[in-house]
Design a protein around this motif. Structure first.
Motif, PDB file in Angstrom:
ATOM      1  N   GLU A  47      13.745  64.284  -4.624  1.00 30.21           N
ATOM      2  CA  GLU A  47      13.757  63.213  -5.635  1.00 30.21           C
ATOM      3  C   GLU A  47      12.766  62.104  -5.275  1.00 30.21           C
ATOM      4  O   GLU A  47      12.072  61.569  -6.149  1.00 30.21           O
ATOM      5  CB  GLU A  47      15.179  62.660  -5.822  1.00 30.21           C
ATOM      6  CG  GLU A  47      16.077  63.670  -6.536  1.00 30.21           C
ATOM      7  CD  GLU A  47      17.402  63.106  -7.029  1.00 30.21           C
ATOM      8  OE1 GLU A  47      17.519  61.881  -7.213  1.00 30.21           O
ATOM      9  OE2 GLU A  47      18.329  63.906  -7.243  1.00 30.21           O
ATOM     10  N   VAL A  48      12.689  61.774  -3.995  1.00 28.41           N
ATOM     11  CA  VAL A  48      11.726  60.748  -3.578  1.00 28.41           C
ATOM     12  C   VAL A  48      10.300  61.262  -3.790  1.00 28.41           C
ATOM     13  O   VAL A  48       9.447  60.567  -4.360  1.00 28.41           O
ATOM     14  CB  VAL A  48      11.942  60.351  -2.098  1.00 28.41           C
ATOM     15  CG1 VAL A  48      10.815  59.431  -1.631  1.00 28.41           C
ATOM     16  CG2 VAL A  48      13.289  59.674  -1.917  1.00 28.41           C
ATOM     17  N   ALA A  49      10.048  62.486  -3.353  1.00 31.54           N
ATOM     18  CA  ALA A  49       8.685  63.043  -3.476  1.00 31.54           C
ATOM     19  C   ALA A  49       8.269  63.110  -4.947  1.00 31.54           C
ATOM     20  O   ALA A  49       7.133  62.755  -5.299  1.00 31.54           O
ATOM     21  CB  ALA A  49       8.627  64.419  -2.829  1.00 31.54           C
ATOM     22  N   VAL A  50       9.191  63.524  -5.808  1.00 26.83           N
ATOM     23  CA  VAL A  50       8.853  63.614  -7.237  1.00 26.83           C
ATOM     24  C   VAL A  50       8.563  62.222  -7.795  1.00 26.83           C
ATOM     25  O   VAL A  50       7.605  62.024  -8.556  1.00 26.83           O
ATOM     26  CB  VAL A  50       9.989  64.311  -8.029  1.00 26.83           C
ATOM     27  CG1 VAL A  50       9.769  64.179  -9.528  1.00 26.83           C
ATOM     28  CG2 VAL A  50      10.067  65.789  -7.641  1.00 26.83           C
ATOM     29  N   ILE A  59       9.245  67.490   1.809  1.00 24.84           N
ATOM     30  CA  ILE A  59      10.595  68.077   1.856  1.00 24.84           C
ATOM     31  C   ILE A  59      10.779  68.878   3.154  1.00 24.84           C
ATOM     32  O   ILE A  59      11.807  68.763   3.830  1.00 24.84           O
ATOM     33  CB  ILE A  59      10.823  68.971   0.620  1.00 24.84           C
ATOM     34  CG1 ILE A  59      10.709  68.141  -0.652  1.00 24.84           C
ATOM     35  CG2 ILE A  59      12.196  69.652   0.687  1.00 24.84           C
ATOM     36  CD1 ILE A  59      10.539  68.961  -1.917  1.00 24.84           C
ATOM     37  N   ALA A  60       9.756  69.665   3.508  1.00 26.27           N
ATOM     38  CA  ALA A  60       9.855  70.478   4.729  1.00 26.27           C
ATOM     39  C   ALA A  60      10.053  69.581   5.942  1.00 26.27           C
ATOM     40  O   ALA A  60      10.869  69.858   6.825  1.00 26.27           O
ATOM     41  CB  ALA A  60       8.596  71.334   4.887  1.00 26.27           C
ATOM     42  N   ARG A  61       9.334  68.482   5.961  1.00 25.58           N
ATOM     43  CA  ARG A  61       9.444  67.566   7.104  1.00 25.58           C
ATOM     44  C   ARG A  61      10.848  66.962   7.171  1.00 25.58           C
ATOM     45  O   ARG A  61      11.443  66.836   8.237  1.00 25.58           O
ATOM     46  CB  ARG A  61       8.372  66.488   6.932  1.00 25.58           C
ATOM     47  CG  ARG A  61       8.122  65.732   8.156  1.00 25.58           C
ATOM     48  CD  ARG A  61       6.662  65.367   8.373  1.00 25.58           C
ATOM     49  NE  ARG A  61       6.640  64.299   9.376  1.00 25.58           N
ATOM     50  CZ  ARG A  61       6.259  63.062   9.114  1.00 25.58           C
ATOM     51  NH1 ARG A  61       5.821  62.736   7.924  1.00 25.58           N
ATOM     52  NH2 ARG A  61       6.294  62.155  10.057  1.00 25.58           N
ATOM     53  N   VAL A  66      12.440  59.013   4.112  1.00 26.05           N
ATOM     54  CA  VAL A  66      11.303  59.682   3.464  1.00 26.05           C
ATOM     55  C   VAL A  66      10.329  58.640   2.903  1.00 26.05           C
ATOM     56  O   VAL A  66       9.111  58.774   3.051  1.00 26.05           O
ATOM     57  CB  VAL A  66      11.795  60.655   2.364  1.00 26.05           C
ATOM     58  CG1 VAL A  66      10.622  61.208   1.561  1.00 26.05           C
ATOM     59  CG2 VAL A  66      12.593  61.795   2.970  1.00 26.05           C
ATOM     60  N   TYR A  67      10.863  57.582   2.300  1.00 20.83           N
ATOM     61  CA  TYR A  67       9.971  56.514   1.810  1.00 20.83           C
ATOM     62  C   TYR A  67       9.174  55.900   2.961  1.00 20.83           C
ATOM     63  O   TYR A  67       7.969  55.698   2.864  1.00 20.83           O
ATOM     64  CB  TYR A  67      10.777  55.411   1.107  1.00 20.83           C
ATOM     65  CG  TYR A  67      10.994  55.671  -0.370  1.00 20.83           C
ATOM     66  CD1 TYR A  67       9.919  55.711  -1.255  1.00 20.83           C
ATOM     67  CD2 TYR A  67      12.273  55.873  -0.877  1.00 20.83           C
ATOM     68  CE1 TYR A  67      10.108  55.948  -2.607  1.00 20.83           C
ATOM     69  CE2 TYR A  67      12.478  56.113  -2.229  1.00 20.83           C
ATOM     70  CZ  TYR A  67      11.385  56.147  -3.083  1.00 20.83           C
ATOM     71  OH  TYR A  67      11.584  56.393  -4.415  1.00 20.83           O
TER      72      TYR A  67
END
Ligand SMILES: NC(=O)c1ccc[n+]([C@@H]2O[C@H](COP(=O)([O-])OP(=O)(O)OC[C@H]3O[C@@H](n4cnc5c(N)ncnc54)[C@H](OP(=O)(O)O)[C@@H]3O)[C@@H](O)[C@H]2O)c1
Length: 408
Positions: A346-349, A366-368, A395-396
């Motif tokens: 969701e963050v990446a998108v 996501i993999a990380r 993630v951010y």
């Protein structure tokens, strides 16, 4: 062997006329399609509650049409704006934020809840509806990805029912009718392949957000459209299928079918495969759930197989689109991994939608996140929400961005 997540609806629910609806996510793509189905069969339904989030103007217009007793918005400012927009003399109860949505999912006056909020934000309401024995027309696949086991337990305890709106899972649900659950060999989900099917990783390096939003067959919200382009949508659906149908992950196959006419298949022990076909329009699945076990005209153009021409099938390209395999890995490893997968996605998108990262950064992020997960295993909704929030924050930070998009 299928072990469906819930019992089927009670005869009382079946005979409720009109059916009383709480539509959560009514301002979105699924919500709007649901209201088109209701509009086509107004005598069958009574809209008791409508919830949007930020699109207060659209919610106000829906409310003026349907006059439900309950409305929901994301925050107090939205509620104030909504009150100003409502017609004189109409004063519904306005619920605010996640707690408000959960309350709306449990209203005694609504027997049926459409769970169509986007992403992890839909979990609270789905979980509340499952605890309170509602018939849940479930579009929000993330609820099962995050908390499938908990929702299964709630359904067993409260008598809640899940009817799948997601078109692939709805197709499987239909293909299972009248068959012995013990005779199922496997489930096969179809995937359109999205706008970038056939492209190499090199080609994908430069694709834009605009390119990714141009889905060839389905008209959907922005998040799921990007998930379709990365194949994460299929990954989330594989996990959704495991929870919904009580099958192992190796019993859920995926085949790319660019025409999106075959919505999914069930393979039986005798070698037959039963498929569901239809025009790619979510009103078919929505109408099926809202009027189950009856069947009504969903208002969708008829499928003409001759005009459709060739139906083709191919293997998913896991090299160019690694998200499907990341989702399988997360489900296999368990220990909170599906929560991390979903939050990181969701963050990446959202970063991609605001042009802050490139398309191929999405699977890398996501993999990380999966690699870095410390093994925290949530056992309840609060634990899931805490892990979801912690993953988003990390993630951010790692991506060098702050959470300015206002996502859940
Ligand atoms: N669209 C499809 O064809 C399709 C097919 C299968 C499954 N699904 C699933 O159905 C769900 C909805 O998808 P969609 O395409 O309809 O999404 P969408 O068009 O983006 O609509 C999302 C809905 O959720 C609301 N929302 C946004 N942020 C929220 C928050 N923080 N809390 C509560 N509500 C929030 C939105 O309100 P505002 O717009 O007012 O902000 C809107 O009503 C997703 O889980 C998706 O995976 C969709």
């Amino acid at each position: 062997m299928i072990r469906y997540i819930s019992a089927m609806p009670s005869p009382e629910w079946e005979h409720e006329t009109p059916r009383t609806l709480a539509l959560l996510g009514s301002t979105g793509s699924i919500g709007t399609s649901a209201l088109r189905v209701v509009e086509a069969h107004p005598h069958r339904f009574r809209v008791v509650a409508l919830a949007g989030a930020r699109n207060v103007e659209k919610l106000a217009a829906q409310a003026a049409r349907w006059r439900p007793e309950h409305l929901g918005v994301l925050d107090a400012a939205g509620a104030a704006k909504l009150r100003d927009l409502l017609p004189a003399g109409y004063a519904p109860h306005i619920h605010i934020g996640p707690e408000g949505y959960a309350t709306m999912a449990t209203l005694p006056e609504a027997g049926t809840v459409l769970s169509a909020q986007v992403g992890a934000a839909g979990l609270r309401a789905t979980e509340a509806a499952a605890r309170h024995g509602k018939v849940i027309c479930l579009a929000n696949k993330e609820s099962l990805v995050l908390a499938g086991d908990i929702i299964r337990r709630h359904c067993a305890g409260s008598g809640a029912v899940i009817l799948p709106v997601d078109s692939e899972h709805n197709a499987i649900f239909q293909a299972l009718q009248g068959h012995d659950p013990a005779s199922v060999r496997r489930i096969i989900l179809t995937a359109s392949g999205g706008p970038f099917r056939g492209r190499s990783r090199e080609d994908l390096a430069a694709v834009s957000c605009r390119d990714a939003l141009a889905h060839p067959n389905w008209d959907m919200g922005a998040k799921i459209t990007i998930d379709s382009a990365t194949l994460m949508n299929k990954g989330l659906e594989v996990i959704e299928a495991c929870h919904l149908y009580g099958v192992g992950i190796d019993d859920v196959g995926v085949v790319v079918h660019p025409q999106s006419i075959v919505h999914s298949l069930v393979e039986y022990e005798d070698g037959s495969q039963i498929a569901h076909l239809g025009t790619p329009d979510m009103r078919i699945a929505i109408a099926y759930c809202l009027t189950w076990p009856g069947v009504v005209d969903a208002g969708v153009p008829r499928l003409d197989l001759v005009k459709a021409g060739s139906l083709t099938f191919e293997e998913p390209d896991l090299h160019s689109f690694p998200c499907l395999e990341l989702a399988r890995r997360a489900y296999r490893e368990g220990r909170g991994m599906p929560v991390v997968l979903n939050a990181a996605n969701e963050v990446a998108v959202s970063l991609f939608l605001s042009d802050r990262i490139r398309f191929l950064d999405i699977p890398d992020i996501i993999a990380r996140a999966l690699d870095m997960h410390d093994g925290t295993t949530p056992h309840d909704i609060e634990g899931i929400e805490a892990l979801d929030e912690a993953t988003r924050r990390t993630v951010y930070e790692r991506a060098g961005h702050s959470n300015t998009d206002g996502m859940a």
